[in-house]
Enzyme design. Structure first.
Site, PDB file in Angstrom:
ATOM      1  N   LYS A 191      -1.096 -10.891  10.863  1.00  0.00           N
ATOM      2  CA  LYS A 191      -1.142 -11.254   9.449  1.00  0.00           C
ATOM      3  C   LYS A 191      -0.731 -10.020   8.643  1.00  0.00           C
ATOM      4  CE  LYS A 191      -3.848 -11.348   5.970  1.00  0.00           C
ATOM      5  NZ  LYS A 191      -2.798 -11.022   4.983  1.00  0.00           N
ATOM      6  N   GLU A 266      -8.763   1.087  11.441  1.00  0.00           N
ATOM      7  CA  GLU A 266      -8.286   2.314  10.777  1.00  0.00           C
ATOM      8  C   GLU A 266      -8.448   2.068   9.277  1.00  0.00           C
ATOM      9  OE1 GLU A 266      -4.399   3.748  12.474  1.00  0.00           O
ATOM     10  OE2 GLU A 266      -4.769   2.046  13.783  1.00  0.00           O
ATOM     11  N   CYS A 300      -2.516   7.107   4.227  1.00  0.00           N
ATOM     12  CA  CYS A 300      -3.966   7.224   4.460  1.00  0.00           C
ATOM     13  C   CYS A 300      -4.400   8.667   4.693  1.00  0.00           C
ATOM     14  CB  CYS A 300      -4.386   6.344   5.630  1.00  0.00           C
ATOM     15  SG  CYS A 300      -3.491   6.741   7.128  1.00  0.00           S
ATOM     16  N   GLU A 399     -11.595   6.612  -3.111  1.00  0.00           N
ATOM     17  CA  GLU A 399     -10.182   6.645  -2.717  1.00  0.00           C
ATOM     18  C   GLU A 399      -9.340   5.973  -3.810  1.00  0.00           C
ATOM     19  OE1 GLU A 399      -8.749   3.978   0.385  1.00  0.00           O
ATOM     20  OE2 GLU A 399      -7.703   5.642   1.327  1.00  0.00           O
TER      21      GLU A 399
HETATM   22  P1  NAD Z   1      -6.973  -4.335   2.358  1.00  0.00           P
HETATM   23  O1  NAD Z   1      -8.208  -4.121   3.143  1.00  0.00           O
HETATM   24  O2  NAD Z   1      -7.087  -4.815   0.966  1.00  0.00           O
HETATM   25  O3  NAD Z   1      -6.007  -5.376   3.098  1.00  0.00           O
HETATM   26  C1  NAD Z   1      -5.547  -5.160   4.415  1.00  0.00           C
HETATM   27  C2  NAD Z   1      -5.295  -6.500   5.076  1.00  0.00           C
HETATM   28  O4  NAD Z   1      -6.533  -7.188   5.233  1.00  0.00           O
HETATM   29  C3  NAD Z   1      -4.394  -7.427   4.267  1.00  0.00           C
HETATM   30  O5  NAD Z   1      -3.511  -8.072   5.162  1.00  0.00           O
HETATM   31  C4  NAD Z   1      -5.373  -8.424   3.670  1.00  0.00           C
HETATM   32  O6  NAD Z   1      -4.821  -9.673   3.375  1.00  0.00           O
HETATM   33  C5  NAD Z   1      -6.394  -8.530   4.785  1.00  0.00           C
HETATM   34  N1  NAD Z   1      -7.711  -9.031   4.397  1.00  0.00           N
HETATM   35  C6  NAD Z   1      -8.328  -8.933   3.199  1.00  0.00           C
HETATM   36  N2  NAD Z   1      -9.547  -9.524   3.261  1.00  0.00           N
HETATM   37  C7  NAD Z   1      -9.707  -9.985   4.533  1.00  0.00           C
HETATM   38  C8  NAD Z   1     -10.746 -10.678   5.208  1.00  0.00           C
HETATM   39  N3  NAD Z   1     -11.884 -10.997   4.605  1.00  0.00           N
HETATM   40  N4  NAD Z   1     -10.553 -10.987   6.498  1.00  0.00           N
HETATM   41  C9  NAD Z   1      -9.413 -10.650   7.146  1.00  0.00           C
HETATM   42  N5  NAD Z   1      -8.397 -10.009   6.539  1.00  0.00           N
HETATM   43  C10 NAD Z   1      -8.539  -9.660   5.257  1.00  0.00           C
HETATM   44  O7  NAD Z   1      -6.172  -2.956   2.430  1.00  0.00           O
HETATM   45  P2  NAD Z   1      -4.823  -2.587   1.675  1.00  0.00           P
HETATM   46  O8  NAD Z   1      -5.091  -2.403   0.230  1.00  0.00           O
HETATM   47  O9  NAD Z   1      -3.757  -3.501   2.124  1.00  0.00           O
HETATM   48  O10 NAD Z   1      -4.495  -1.151   2.321  1.00  0.00           O
HETATM   49  C11 NAD Z   1      -4.888   0.070   1.750  1.00  0.00           C
HETATM   50  C12 NAD Z   1      -6.066   0.639   2.499  1.00  0.00           C
HETATM   51  O11 NAD Z   1      -5.713   0.832   3.868  1.00  0.00           O
HETATM   52  C13 NAD Z   1      -6.503   2.006   2.002  1.00  0.00           C
HETATM   53  O12 NAD Z   1      -7.896   2.057   1.949  1.00  0.00           O
HETATM   54  C14 NAD Z   1      -5.977   2.960   3.069  1.00  0.00           C
HETATM   55  O13 NAD Z   1      -6.692   4.170   3.191  1.00  0.00           O
HETATM   56  C15 NAD Z   1      -6.129   2.128   4.296  1.00  0.00           C
HETATM   57  N6  NAD Z   1      -5.266   2.613   5.363  1.00  0.00           N
HETATM   58  C16 NAD Z   1      -5.843   3.272   6.397  1.00  0.00           C
HETATM   59  C17 NAD Z   1      -5.050   3.778   7.409  1.00  0.00           C
HETATM   60  C18 NAD Z   1      -5.644   4.537   8.566  1.00  0.00           C
HETATM   61  O14 NAD Z   1      -4.902   4.855   9.490  1.00  0.00           O
HETATM   62  N7  NAD Z   1      -6.935   4.846   8.572  1.00  0.00           N
HETATM   63  C19 NAD Z   1      -3.671   3.593   7.358  1.00  0.00           C
HETATM   64  C20 NAD Z   1      -3.121   2.903   6.268  1.00  0.00           C
HETATM   65  C21 NAD Z   1      -3.924   2.411   5.273  1.00  0.00           C
END
Ligand code: NAD
Length: 495
Positions: A191, A266, A300, A399
């Site tokens: 997804k 992550e 990130c 963040e």
């Molecule tokens: P997000 O958590 O809003 O969304 C990520 C994914 O999760 C999307 O595909 C979203 O549709 C899905 N999602 C949302 N609610 C869900 C649920 N209840 N069940 C299942 N899936 C669900 O994150 P984002 O805004 O897309 O990404 C940014 C975040 O990602 C930042 O916090 C960043 O630090 C983190 N990030 C971490 C790393 C790492 O390696 N640690 C790498 C990249 C990004």
């Protein structure tokens, strides 16, 4: 910040397209026909539609992945045969790098300089690395001389895996999860982020061309509440590889707990850069520009809090500000600029809201804190340096994930370690010093998964990657990815 018009615009070789799901080797609409709009982050115009998946679409995708795992050729292939196909995916991605980079910039708003240099090559490298890695990795074995037996670990793929993805490095991060899952022999339901569906969809064409059998890789687009939640709850999904926000990770864990899935997370961070007074300031400024503003700060491991030892604080702030003012924000396809737009309105609004919070907290904006002048459309934000906040203010704790850093002075090593550890998210840190003992001492004292000493964003794909505390669950990279996507059986043989 002024916007200069220069005729250095790259001729686009890609166009936005409507994104369908990819299930059992075919592009298909949603079972209920629903779609949502994809919005261009630079023009704010709708430039495509995306199929909106729900439980019914996830059920079809999981059934296809299960069939491919249990009955199809994938699970029966040797790792060498799988590796050849995975390598071919990497080869095709490499050959189509310019197209991939442009598509990623179109979908995310990020500057083409970055997607050419990082997103596109790294997507290919992820497949090449895991194709090679999986055919060379060994298994553990123990000679038990007391009982006259040998023990060895036998590994097999865990089955169908759900990969739930963020928007900041869409194809780079998807392939970072997908390549090892495939190399291990799993089948997959992806997804992508609802904000950036295009490169994942394009990858499905490439998978087919490389010879990945139908049903092995499936995509269902949509939102967390619909398609995402259906992945969390599906009894035939053995594990979830998730990258995203801490709060989303908690929801996934809650819903996935009913079926006891394996989880690899992550998550978010609030990474400290720690700069001691014994450094070459010009060198640190050059790397700090990257660790602050690369990809509009949407990486990130970007360092949002920059702790600088007091005796060099003023000089550092002045030099970083001077260098930051040289960064030009604008059209991601125009080589006259360095930074593009943020990914979407929702994220733009979040970043802008922190400028208000910073103001209320009494911050000084050394640079930025607003949209660039002359850009009326698009989710553009100026690279922003904030000073004058005590560590503990919201802007230093939460963040922001945009082109925004706070610079905070410190006096002693103990004081800066205490501030760096006073957080629930410990993803990465950057330490600058020429004192080798101090460098190791500080790196070992900070509770985070990754420590860069005198460098930033340098990755060896064999090393463990992940966060401590609320910043993640488990590690990925090299053997760590292999361990997640496989189950091990210990086989004890009496000789
Ligand atoms: P997000 O958590 O809003 O969304 C990520 C994914 O999760 C999307 O595909 C979203 O549709 C899905 N999602 C949302 N609610 C869900 C649920 N209840 N069940 C299942 N899936 C669900 O994150 P984002 O805004 O897309 O990404 C940014 C975040 O990602 C930042 O916090 C960043 O630090 C983190 N990030 C971490 C790393 C790492 O390696 N640690 C790498 C990249 C990004």
């Amino acid at each position: 910040m002024a916007v200069e018009a220069k005729n250095t615009i790259v001729e686009p070789i890609v166009k936005a397209f409507d994104c369908l799901h990819f299930i059992d080797g075919k592009f298909v609409p949603s079972v209920d026909g629903k779609t949502f709009n994809n919005v261009n982050p630079v023009t704010e115009e709708v430039y495509g539609t995306v199929a909106e998946g729900s439980k019914a679409d996830i059920d079809l995708a999981v059934a296809a992945a299960k069939r491919a795992f249990e009955e199809g050729p994938w699970g029966k292939m040797s790792v060498q045969e799988r590796s050849k196909i995975i390598r071919k995916v990497g080869d095709i991605l490499e050959a189509r790098q310019e197209e991939i980079a442009q598509l990623e910039s179109l979908d995310t708003g990020k500057h083409l300089k970055f997607s050419r240099h990082v997103d596109a090559p790294r997507a290919a490298a992820n497949f090449h690395f895991f194709a090679d890695y999986m055919i060379s990795v060994g298994t553990e074995a123990f000679q038990d001389e007391v009982h006259g037996a040998i023990n060895y670990g036998y590994r097999r793929p865990i089955g169908v895996v759900g990969l739930i993805q963020p928007w900041n490095l869409p194809l780079f991060l998807l392939t970072w999860k997908l390549a090892p899952a495939l190399a291990a022999g799993c089948t997959v339901v992806i997804k992508p982020s609802e904000l950036t569906p295009m490169t994942a969809t394009k990858l499905m064409e490439i998978m087919k061309e490389a010879g990945v059998p139908d049903g092995v890789v499936n995509i269902v687009h949509g939102f967390g509440q619909g398609a995402g939640s259906a992945i969390n709850k599906h009894p035939d999904i053995a594990g979830i590889g998730f990258i995203g926000q801490v709060s989303t990770g908690a929801k996934i864990m809650e819903e996935a707990s009913k079926t006891l899935k394996k989880l690899s997370f992550e998550l978010g961070g609030k990474n400290p850069n720690i700069i001691f007074a014994d450094v070459d300031i010009d060198e640190v400024v050059e790397t700090t520009i990257k660790s602050s503003f690369t990809n509009q700060g949407e990486v990130c491991v970007c360092g949002e809090n920059i702790f600088v030892q007091r005796s060099i604080y003023d000089e550092f702030v002045e030099k970083l500000a001077a260098r930051t003012r040289q960064l030009k924000v604008g059209n991601p396809f125009d080589m006259a600029y360095d930074q593009g737009a943020l990914v979407a309105k929702v994220h733009y609004d979040k970043v802008m809201s922190y400028f208000k919070i910073a103001e209320e907290e009494g911050a000084t904006f050394v640079t930025g804190g607003k949209r660039p002048e002359g850009l009326d459309k698009g989710y553009f934000v100026e690279p922003t340096i904030i000073t004058g906040l005590e560590y503990g203010a919201r802007c230093t704790r939460e963040e922001i994930f945009g082109p925004v850093v706070s610079i905070i002075p410190f006096d002693t090593e103990e004081e800066v370690i205490a501030m760096a550890n006073d957080t629930r998210v410990g993803l990465s840190n950057t330490i600058w010093t020429n004192d080798i003992r101090r460098a190791h001492r500080v790196a070992q004292s900070i509770e985070s998964g990754l420590s860069y000493i005198n460098c930033w964003f340098v990755r060896d794909l064999r090393t463990p990657f992940g966060g401590t505390k609320d910043s993640g669950l488990g590690r990925v990279g090299g053997v760590h990815s292999w361990e997640f996507y496989t189950e091990i059986t210990n086989i004890c043989v009496k000789l």
